[in-house]
Design a protein around this motif. Structure first.
Motif, PDB file in Angstrom:
ATOM      1  N   ILE A  32       3.158  -1.225   6.175  1.00  0.00           N
ATOM      2  CA  ILE A  32       3.453  -0.243   7.394  1.00  0.00           C
ATOM      3  C   ILE A  32       5.042   0.024   7.191  1.00  0.00           C
ATOM      4  O   ILE A  32       5.522   1.091   8.047  1.00  0.00           O
ATOM      5  CB  ILE A  32       3.059  -0.816   8.557  1.00  0.00           C
ATOM      6  CG1 ILE A  32       3.299  -2.454   8.838  1.00  0.00           C
ATOM      7  CG2 ILE A  32       1.462  -0.815   8.695  1.00  0.00           C
ATOM      8  CD1 ILE A  32       4.783  -2.930   9.226  1.00  0.00           C
ATOM      9  N   GLN A  79      -2.839  -3.587   8.477  1.00  0.00           N
ATOM     10  CA  GLN A  79      -2.297  -2.276   9.032  1.00  0.00           C
ATOM     11  C   GLN A  79      -3.330  -1.729  10.177  1.00  0.00           C
ATOM     12  O   GLN A  79      -2.618  -1.134  11.134  1.00  0.00           O
ATOM     13  CB  GLN A  79      -2.556  -1.205   7.921  1.00  0.00           C
ATOM     14  CG  GLN A  79      -1.428  -1.787   6.568  1.00  0.00           C
ATOM     15  CD  GLN A  79      -1.978  -1.201   5.258  1.00  0.00           C
ATOM     16  OE1 GLN A  79      -2.229   0.035   5.037  1.00  0.00           O
ATOM     17  NE2 GLN A  79      -2.144  -2.015   4.383  1.00  0.00           N
ATOM     18  N   ASP A 121      -0.221   4.168   7.390  1.00  0.00           N
ATOM     19  CA  ASP A 121      -0.769   2.954   6.677  1.00  0.00           C
ATOM     20  C   ASP A 121      -0.660   3.367   5.166  1.00  0.00           C
ATOM     21  O   ASP A 121      -1.111   4.200   4.796  1.00  0.00           O
ATOM     22  CB  ASP A 121      -2.025   2.507   7.233  1.00  0.00           C
ATOM     23  CG  ASP A 121      -2.003   2.137   8.731  1.00  0.00           C
ATOM     24  OD1 ASP A 121      -1.022   1.816   9.244  1.00  0.00           O
ATOM     25  OD2 ASP A 121      -3.163   2.130   9.356  1.00  0.00           O
ATOM     26  N   ARG A 150       7.043  -0.243  11.821  1.00  0.00           N
ATOM     27  CA  ARG A 150       6.368   0.863  11.296  1.00  0.00           C
ATOM     28  C   ARG A 150       7.373   2.115  10.926  1.00  0.00           C
ATOM     29  O   ARG A 150       8.215   2.361  11.334  1.00  0.00           O
ATOM     30  CB  ARG A 150       5.290   1.304  12.269  1.00  0.00           C
ATOM     31  CG  ARG A 150       3.984   0.471  12.241  1.00  0.00           C
ATOM     32  CD  ARG A 150       2.940   1.449  13.189  1.00  0.00           C
ATOM     33  NE  ARG A 150       1.462   0.715  12.924  1.00  0.00           N
ATOM     34  CZ  ARG A 150       0.713   0.799  12.216  1.00  0.00           C
ATOM     35  NH1 ARG A 150       1.153   1.746  10.966  1.00  0.00           N
ATOM     36  NH2 ARG A 150      -0.478   0.234  12.021  1.00  0.00           N
TER      37      ARG A 150
END
Length: 252
Positions: free
Chosen positions: A121, A148, A164, A158
């Motif tokens: 991520i 993810q 993802d 992230r």
């Protein structure tokens, strides 16, 4: 008498490795075929592990006894934990950093990049996949889908897009690592313990390489493989392989 913790850890880790082997067989085979296609064209296989411990996955298959010799691993000092753990984390979260690393090589359509990252991520991981896609480079993600899917949007680790890795690569080999990596609960310890990501990454990476070797043999091609220099005749056996790739893989 309570069970020794190393036995509990072994059982938990083995269960995940067993799942990986049973459930990801087709993905491993697909990845192996894709690698074999490139080796048959005398292309290098590119690997990046965008993160502190995930970079171990890229190191695992580079210049490795019993492994393929045509591997170009991007082993970056920025991700290296020896230069500082917090520094490594900041860098893997930095948008644009991966493009600078990958830009060191003239990747083109038809090449292949393996992205091995346990969590799948961070910015460097997602940027690697998107950069490769933009060039027409095929991608294989070695990563945990459960991690993810289980990590909420907006988490500071992230990528800004919130995407993802499993959604932005051509082939996914799911390592089955649980959310957060650690496997065990110990009474009196506030956090889960017993990480598994390095084990599953290494198993997946080596399984993919073995699948590629078997595929190449089926096509009548002798795969370029390293022999351990610490074994009898190792240095001599590696002379031809080294001569073949040293000019194309500067790290050798």
């Amino acid at each position: 008498m309570s069970r020794p913790i190393h036995e509990t850890y072994l059982e938990a880790a083995t269960a995940i490795l067993d799942r990986l082997g049973r459930e990801e067989g087709e993905s491993i085979a697909r990845a192996g075929r894709a690698i074999a296609d490139r080796i048959a064209e005398d292309r290098l296989i590119y690997v990046i592990g965008p993160g502190g411990h995930s970079q171990i996955g890229a190191e695992e298959v580079f210049s490795r006894a019993g492994g393929l010799a045509c591997i170009y691993s991007f082993i970056d000092d920025g991700f290296y934990l020896g230069n500082g753990a917090a520094r490594s984390m900041r860098i893997e979260r930095t948008p644009g950093y991966a493009q600078a690393i990958l830009g060191e090589v003239a990747l083109d359509a038809g090449d292949l990049l393996i992205i091995v990252n346990a969590y799948g991520i961070n910015s460097a991981t997602i940027d690697s996949a998107l950069y490769a896609r933009g060039l027409g480079v095929m991608t294989i993600g070695v990563t945990s889908v459960a991690n993810q899917r289980g990590l909420p949007q907006g988490h500071p680790s992230r990528h800004p897009s919130g995407r993802d890795l499993c959604d932005v690569v051509d082939i996914v080999v799911d390592t089955k690592m649980p959310l957060g990596d650690a496997l065990l609960d110990i009474d009196g310890v506030s956090q889960r313990v017993g990480p598994v990501s390095t084990m599953v990454n290494a198993y997946a990476m080596n399984s993919i390489m073995l699948a590629a070797m078997v595929e190449l043999v089926g096509r009548g091609i002798d795969p370029p493989v390293w022999k351990s220099s610490n074994s009898p005749g190792g240095d001599e056996a590696n002379l031809a392989v080294t001569a073949r790739y040293r000019g194309r893989v500067p790290q050798l």
